[in-house]
Scaffold this active site. Sequence first.
Site, short mmCIF file in Angstrom:
data_model
loop_
_atom_site.label_atom_id
_atom_site.label_comp_id
_atom_site.label_asym_id
_atom_site.label_seq_id
_atom_site.Cartn_x
_atom_site.Cartn_y
_atom_site.Cartn_z
N VAL A 1 -4.68 2.60 -2.03
CA VAL A 1 -3.65 2.44 -3.07
C VAL A 1 -2.87 1.21 -2.64
CG1 VAL A 1 -1.66 3.48 -4.20
CG2 VAL A 1 -3.58 4.93 -3.50
N ARG B 1 0.82 -1.21 0.00
CA ARG B 1 0.00 0.00 0.00
C ARG B 1 0.86 1.26 0.00
NH1 ARG B 1 -2.88 2.51 4.93
NH2 ARG B 1 -2.25 4.24 3.57
N HIS B 2 0.26 2.36 -0.45
CA HIS B 2 0.92 3.66 -0.34
C HIS B 2 0.96 4.06 1.12
CE1 HIS B 2 1.53 8.02 -0.75
NE2 HIS B 2 2.08 7.73 -1.91
N PRO B 3 2.05 4.66 1.59
CA PRO B 3 2.15 4.96 3.02
C PRO B 3 1.20 6.03 3.52
CG PRO B 3 4.04 5.82 1.82
CD PRO B 3 3.29 4.96 0.87
N ILE B 4 0.60 6.79 2.62
CA ILE B 4 -0.25 7.90 3.04
C ILE B 4 -1.68 7.78 2.51
CG2 ILE B 4 -0.57 10.41 2.88
CD1 ILE B 4 2.49 10.66 2.78
#
Length: 397
Positions: A236, A229-232
């Site tokens: 995503v 996943r996207h960290p933010i």
Amino acid sequence: MHQSSILNGIRVLDLTRVMSGPFCTSMLADLGAEIIKIELPEIGDEARHFGPYRDGESTYFMLLNRNKKSVTVNMKEPAGRDILSALIPKCDVIVENFRPGVMDRLGLDEASVRKLNPTIIYASISGFGQNSPLKNWPAFDLVIQAMSGLMSLTGPKDGAPTAVGESMADVSTGMFGAFGIMAALFDRERNGKGHHVDVAMFDSMMAMQLTGLSRQLYAGDTPKPVGNRHPITYPVDSFPTLDGDIVMVCFSQQSFRALCTLMERPELADDPRFLTNDARNTNEKQLRDLISAWTVTQHQAALVELLQNARIPAGPVWDLHDVAQSDHVSERQLVVQGTHSKLGSIPLVPQPVKFSHMPPAPDPHIPMLGEHTDKVLAELLGMDEQAIADYRTRKII
């Protein structure tokens, strides 16, 4: 080499070995530079002994040494260093990736080389740079991935730090090295100066970690591994399907609402648990379970098409077999046929940048160890057959 190649007429003395340096000089070779690759007699570049192999030849070495002239010189012998000193005035660039201090001991440090060729571009590729307190540390890709922070960002959530599945520190440093050399050549054209290009693997990896550093430098927030996943931003991430994983990039409220509609759960877009990106991050596990329960009922290709039609960026998770067989790789000519004196036709992967006015290059050639020694010494240094034979008898070449 085609006469219209961008770097036609540029000659590079390549003292590099293994990966970061050879990757750099292979990029220059792809653009038409003449690369004189110096290797130890009988042994050669260490990469020649790295697997996998085809008929005893390293395929690893092949992918890193396109269109180079292999010249064997024993740099440990004074006569060998004399050969290099004679070649230096005839070159535009010298590239080395020894540990700092080695070139000094060989008498080939920048100051000594510049006396022989004042405008030469002298490029040094190392683990930590020429003036770091860590400059004497041995540097391999895994060491740099570990120390640069990249491993600390990579791996499953709450899992141990994990290395990226390719030698990214070596590759990125090679690219930055080629970028620095090209910039130095451009400046030399304008100002007549020869730069020392100092490229470090650690620096290169740090420069690429923009998302993590934006958190660390501006908020004091040290990132940890979060899986795919996207960290933010969420969702995503990667998700399972009936026949392989996919990734999707729901980066906005609009795209999340579109996803909920595709899932036939439009009410989720207004659910307080998922109403904002902060809320979706807080309730990530619940949202991931809901999305996965839907994606796992879909076929990979059909789901990717469905998401893209809804303007949600998505793609299949491919392995390298899928990649190599893809229409994209074929159309973009990302794998080309090269030649090898022993193996004949072989697949190679050239640098990927396309230039509108550079005609197609002839098939790249991978050199056997010392394949060009006699020719280079004769043509560039004017040595006759007897002199070359004498050097060979003395094991200088």
